[in-house]
Structures are given as structure tokens and as C-alpha cells.
Design a protein around this motif. Sequence first.
Motif, mmCIF file in Angstrom:
data_model
loop_
_atom_site.group_PDB
_atom_site.id
_atom_site.type_symbol
_atom_site.label_atom_id
_atom_site.label_comp_id
_atom_site.label_asym_id
_atom_site.label_seq_id
_atom_site.Cartn_x
_atom_site.Cartn_y
_atom_site.Cartn_z
ATOM 1 N N UNK A 128 0.842 -1.202 0.000
ATOM 2 C CA UNK A 128 0.000 0.000 0.000
ATOM 3 C C UNK A 128 0.879 1.254 0.000
ATOM 4 N N UNK A 129 1.928 1.225 0.810
ATOM 5 C CA UNK A 129 2.828 2.377 0.881
ATOM 6 C C UNK A 129 3.562 2.611 -0.431
ATOM 7 N N UNK A 130 3.892 1.516 -1.138
ATOM 8 C CA UNK A 130 4.543 1.652 -2.445
ATOM 9 C C UNK A 130 3.643 2.393 -3.423
ATOM 10 N N UNK A 131 2.382 2.011 -3.464
ATOM 11 C CA UNK A 131 1.452 2.664 -4.390
ATOM 12 C C UNK A 131 1.279 4.129 -4.033
ATOM 13 N N UNK A 168 -7.584 -0.186 -5.115
ATOM 14 C CA UNK A 168 -6.608 -1.281 -5.144
ATOM 15 C C UNK A 168 -6.445 -1.796 -3.716
ATOM 16 N N UNK A 169 -6.659 -3.096 -3.532
ATOM 17 C CA UNK A 169 -6.574 -3.717 -2.208
ATOM 18 C C UNK A 169 -5.268 -4.488 -2.069
ATOM 19 N N UNK A 221 -7.140 3.824 2.741
ATOM 20 C CA UNK A 221 -8.000 3.100 3.673
ATOM 21 C C UNK A 221 -7.167 2.048 4.418
ATOM 22 N N UNK A 222 -7.817 1.250 5.247
ATOM 23 C CA UNK A 222 -7.097 0.278 6.079
ATOM 24 C C UNK A 222 -6.258 -0.683 5.256
ATOM 25 N N UNK A 223 -6.863 -1.270 4.229
ATOM 26 C CA UNK A 223 -6.130 -2.240 3.410
ATOM 27 C C UNK A 223 -6.283 -1.956 1.918
#
Length: 767
Positions: free
Chosen positions: A68-71, A120-121, A95-97
Motif C-alpha cells: 500500500x505504501x509503495x502505491x 486497489x486492495x 483506507x485500512x487495506x
Amino acid sequence: MSDHTDSFKRRLFSFFIKLTIVALILLVAIVIYFDAQIKDKFSGQKWQLPAQVFGVAHTYRDRDALTKNDLVAHLELLDYRASAQVRQPGDYKVNTDSVEFIRRAYSLYRETFAEQRLTVSFRKHRITGIVDNEQQTQLSAFTLEPYLLDRLQANSYEDRVLVELQQVPNILLHTLLTIEDRKFFDHHGVSPMAIARAMWVNVQAGRTVQGGSTLTQQLVKNMFLTNQRSLLRKAKEAIMALILDTRYSKEEILQAYLNEVYLGQNNRRSINGVGLASQFYFAKPLNELGAHEIALLIGIIKGPSYYDPRRNPERAKERRDLVLQVMAENAIISPELYQYSISQPLSVIPLKDLKKRRFPAYLDQVKAELARLSHLDTEFYSGLKIYTHFDPLAQNRAQASVQKTLREIEQQRNLNELQAAMLIADSRSGGIKAIVGDRDASYEGFNRALNAQRNIGSLIKPYVFLTALESANSYTLASILQDKPIKLTNQQGKTWAPENFDKKFSGQISLLDALVDSVNVPTVNLGMQIGVEGVIKTLKKFSVKQSIPAYPSVLLGSVTLAPFDVLQMYQALANDGILRKQHAVSAVYSNENYQLWQQPDRSQQIISEKVAYLINYSLNQVTKRGSAKSLRRALPGAQFAGKTGTTNDGRDSWFAGYDEIETAVVWLGKDNNQGLPLTGASGALKVFIDYQKSRTPENLTMAIPEGVEMRYFDKETARHSLPGCKNLVLLPAIVDALPEPKSCADSGQWREPEAEEKTWLERLFGG
């Protein structure tokens, strides 16, 4: 007297008639001349456009290794903004995930991609779902627009991003006309009432405080004339404005004005047009500007230097607020939006952040490659679209790792003035993703990654061992090498006595262990057996172009190469022995999106896949139990191959390594060639480790090629053996070059095979 007076009047009248005719002829000539000037520039290519250099367009697929941090980091590099509500392109919400965002519309080559609202999850460092929120459908992949590295000017210092009139927000158009030229659609290029009003105001003030120029006159001044204040220049301006208004539509004139208007200065580059100004001040495209940002842009037109929001923020804010007030009074914005907008800060990005957005080391390689494309007509230079393999995420990670690790090493070892270079390439295509040429990423001077010629030390050893393994009938990974003191004498009587790093000798060592532990003396012994010339020939196959004297010291890396050259050598190993010419530029298109050039898809199998596997297996062992074993400790479970390199007195600290998709080379040292208390493992490898920690590596898979199998060898004799003997080692080997395996049942070396440990299922069910 009367006749004399009448005669004088007739002569005077005749003179005035002639003078009028001459004046009319002169005026017509001037009009024809000005008309030709206007037609020549306005009907053709109005501006010499800069060439745009783009990075790679990213495609992320479901199940890809991505956090998530990469995106979020990638979105922020593309100037997306965190927002509580995702309303317009360029907004994202974490969001959370998952991450929700609206991907901007963009063009690539000859294809256009519409904006897209996506969610994107993520789970455990991987993408687990991609949803198109508008269509409510699951997607298998999504793309992000390519990063714009820079705009390269050819023949001028003007910079601009062209916009079409329909791309400009209505609020900006209405504000521009209200502030600068309310009667634009009514006058014929010149407004006598505006001129008279301005003259009256200026006379009352005793100085020039108001101009009477229309937008058309401003455009004429910017495109055809100078800023010199004189009646002659104003007369030229008026005549040309009338001609321009007669010949072209109001929409054409307005569009030209929006692309020509001067809005500031970035060092030697002038900022022309609202499209570029939007990026220069706010790092946003025009269609994402808020009312307060549009007001500032329009306000700056009056005096880009005087109202420079970075140098004169209070003055700029006062001007912006005045424009906002006019916008509200003319119902361009609502009272509520006015109250909100006037409370906003200027929100102009700092110039130092603009500098961080440029990557001079990478652009050096782009320019070098473009210079070799001599067949490209310079006429096409205007507006060229240059597509590269540049990856902003990889570049920023590499830069951050270099800066962070060098600071840590300097603090721990009381050093200073350390320098570095780092390159990252796609192992399969040879496309260069990132280049760091200095510890200061924005430095535009000497590029160490491309130009620093340094001894490569132990980085050469895999190519010594590779040369031996190509003689599969003579050498295997189990082959025994001598590890005893040696002394070599050349024809001039000079002696060379190489030593191991730890000054110790083991007597003998396997070929694999000699490479894994980077032991010097066995490497020299092996190199002398196979011939230094053979090793040099191998280096040439790996695209080393320098002339290399056939001295024994070559075997320990007394070869000077740039990090760029080392990357090419190791890319071919990472690609299973397939050499692809490494490059930054992938394609060049014209401003009209016609392909002018594309990187040729050339590859060459320079060593067999079998030998490449044996070397990759060995270099994988280097990262597990050899000179780079700290990599495995730092990233347990991750699979890499790589090699450390150290030269005399620690002058050069190297590491070259790769996972399944990327090859990276790191160099550390000092520009003055001063010795350092660093090895490849204690210097360059630390940068590589920090870089890998900032991403999700793809494990090196190393599929065993046909013709290579795991076989047993006697540790002491290197004899190909059947299983069951004592003192055996299991290693990959090229089977068709092996002799028949020997049995040791009759030699006293037989041992009973150990019972295999039962699985938990067998124990559970009594199997």
C-alpha cells in the motif's frame, strides 16, 4: 498677390496630396510586411517546443508484489494529492487495506487512456484486488501515467506546455477576460476607449499605473516585439493587433495568448503559457486547479517578477485576493467559494522541491543516446516525445538508500566526502530504470555512474570462473584449486605475489567455495591455468570495450570500468547468459505521435544457459554463506545472486546483485582515490540492502536448464560419485560432460544411508 497666394495653396495642396499618397503607400507596405510576419509565424509552428522526456508507463497486475505504501509513494511522485474525499483526477485516499484514487487521463504513443476511478486492495505485500469503481468490475491490471522527467530545449530558453482552448477551465477563461480584457470579443484588436481611459489615469497619477493594451496587443508584443516603451513600438503593436484580429478568429488568438503569456522565470528558462505555469507553481495540470490557484495565475500576469509568490508572497497574496474579489463580484465564483478560497494559503510548491523532481544523472544517459541518433532530422526536435525506462519509484529509492547509507557509514567510521554511484536495470530488457551519479541526486556535474573509471576488484572473479566452466570436460563446481602461496615473475623480472584478504591459506579449496568466499590465490591459479587471454575474451563477450593488457593482475580486477559497464556485465548473467544492450531510451515520437525511432530488440546468447546457471547458482551461494551473507540475514527468505568487490586499500567498494527482475550495481569510494576502511560487504552491499528493504524483491527462481542436474562429487578429489559414499557434496553439473560416476563400495568409504526422517503425516498414521 492673390495669384501668388492661390499658387502657393495649390502647391501646398499638391504636396499634401503627394505626402498622403506616399504615406498611404508606406502604410500599405508596412501592413503588407507586418501581415507577412504574422502569417508566417501564426499560421505555421508558432513555437519551438521542448522535447519531453517521459519515464515508463507502469502496469500493476493483480497478485503483483506491491505494498500500500509503495502505491502511495508512486502516486505522490506523480503529484497525486491525499484527500478526504476522492472527487477529481489526482486525488487519492488511503483506507485500512486499500487505496482509492482517480487515475488521470493520459496519452502514450498513439493511444489515449481515459481517467479511471480505482480501488486497489492489498494483503501481505501483494495486490489482492483491483476494482473499477465506475463500472463496478474487477480488473486484472491497471496503469499509471509515465513520469515527465524533463523538457529539453533545443534553440531557446523558452519553456511551455501547449494547451488547447477546450482544455482550459471556463473559470480561468472568464477570470482572464474579466481582469485583462472585458471587451475582447467586441473590439477589433485595439480598444480606443481602454487606451483613453489608461492615459487619463496615468496623467492623473503622474506615472504609468495602468495599461490600455488588449489581450491581442499583449500577444503581439510577446510574440513579435520587445518590451521597449516608445510611441513607435505602440504604433507597431496597434497595427499588428488590428491585422491579427482581422486575419484570425478570437478563439485562435485567445488560445495563442494562453500558450504565450509570460508567467515567470525558472533560472534561465522562461515560463510561458498557463499550462506550464500550472505545473511550475502548483505541480498540477490546469484542470485540477482550485479557484484560489487560478486567481493567483491570473494575478501574476500583471507582473510576474513583482508578484512572484515565492519571493514576494505577501504581495502575491494581496493580488490574488483582489482577483478573487473580482471573480465573486462578477459571479464567476459563488460567495461561499470566495470565502473558502480567500482563506487558503498560496500553496505554491518550493523551488527546492522542483529541483528534486529533476534527475540529471539519468538525463545524461538520455542525452548521450539521443546524440547517437544522428538520423533524426533536427526539424523533428520541436515537440519530440522521448520515452524511456525511467522508474521514479526505483530512482527515489536508490537515491534515498545512497544518501542514508553514506551518512551512516561516515558517522560509524568517522569518514567524510564519501561518494557513490548506483544503477538499476530491468534484467530481461536491459532498460535502465534508475541512475544515481552523486550522493546529491540533484547535482548536475560529474556523473560517476557513467564516467567514473574505477578498478572493479573482485567483481571480475565470476568471469574467471565462468571461463573455466565453459570447458565443462575440465572443470566443475567441485574442481579442486590450490590455495598456497605463489609468486609470479614477468618477462622484465618483476614479481607479483598475490595474497588472500585474510592473509591465510587453506591448501586446497573447491572452485565453488573459492568463488563464494572470494578467495584471491585460487582465483589466480585458476586464471593462469585457463589463460589470462581467455578471461579477457570472456569480458569482451560481456561488452567490455576497453583494451585490457593480459597481465595476471587482471584476474583480481585490475581493470578500470565505469559502473555503467559493470551493470552491462552483470545484466547478462542475470538474464541467463543473454546480452541485451542496456539503454535508457525505448522510443522517440514526433509531436504528432508518429514513431521516429524505436530501440531495436536485439539479444545475443553469449554463454550457454547451462554455464549461466552454474554461475548464478554460485552467486546465489555468495549471498547465502559467502562474502555477501549479510544480505540473507537482512532479508531472510529473499533469494538473490550477487558479488562483492573490493580493491587495494579499500579505494573502491562494489556490489553487483540481482533478483528475478532487477539488476543493480553500487560503487562507493572517494574522488581522490584515497584508501578507505571499507570492503564491498561493509560499504556498497549496505546500500543494496537498504534499497531492497524499501521494495518487495522478486525471489530469484533459477530454473535448472535441460542438461544440468544435481550430482554427487567427492569433496577431496572432485570425482563424480554415486550416492552413499562418505565426504560427498551435491552440486549442479553439466551432465553430458561428466565421466561415469564411481562407486566407493569397495574402497572402504561406504557408509550406510541414513534413514530419511518421516513426515508428520507418516508419523501420525504409522507409515
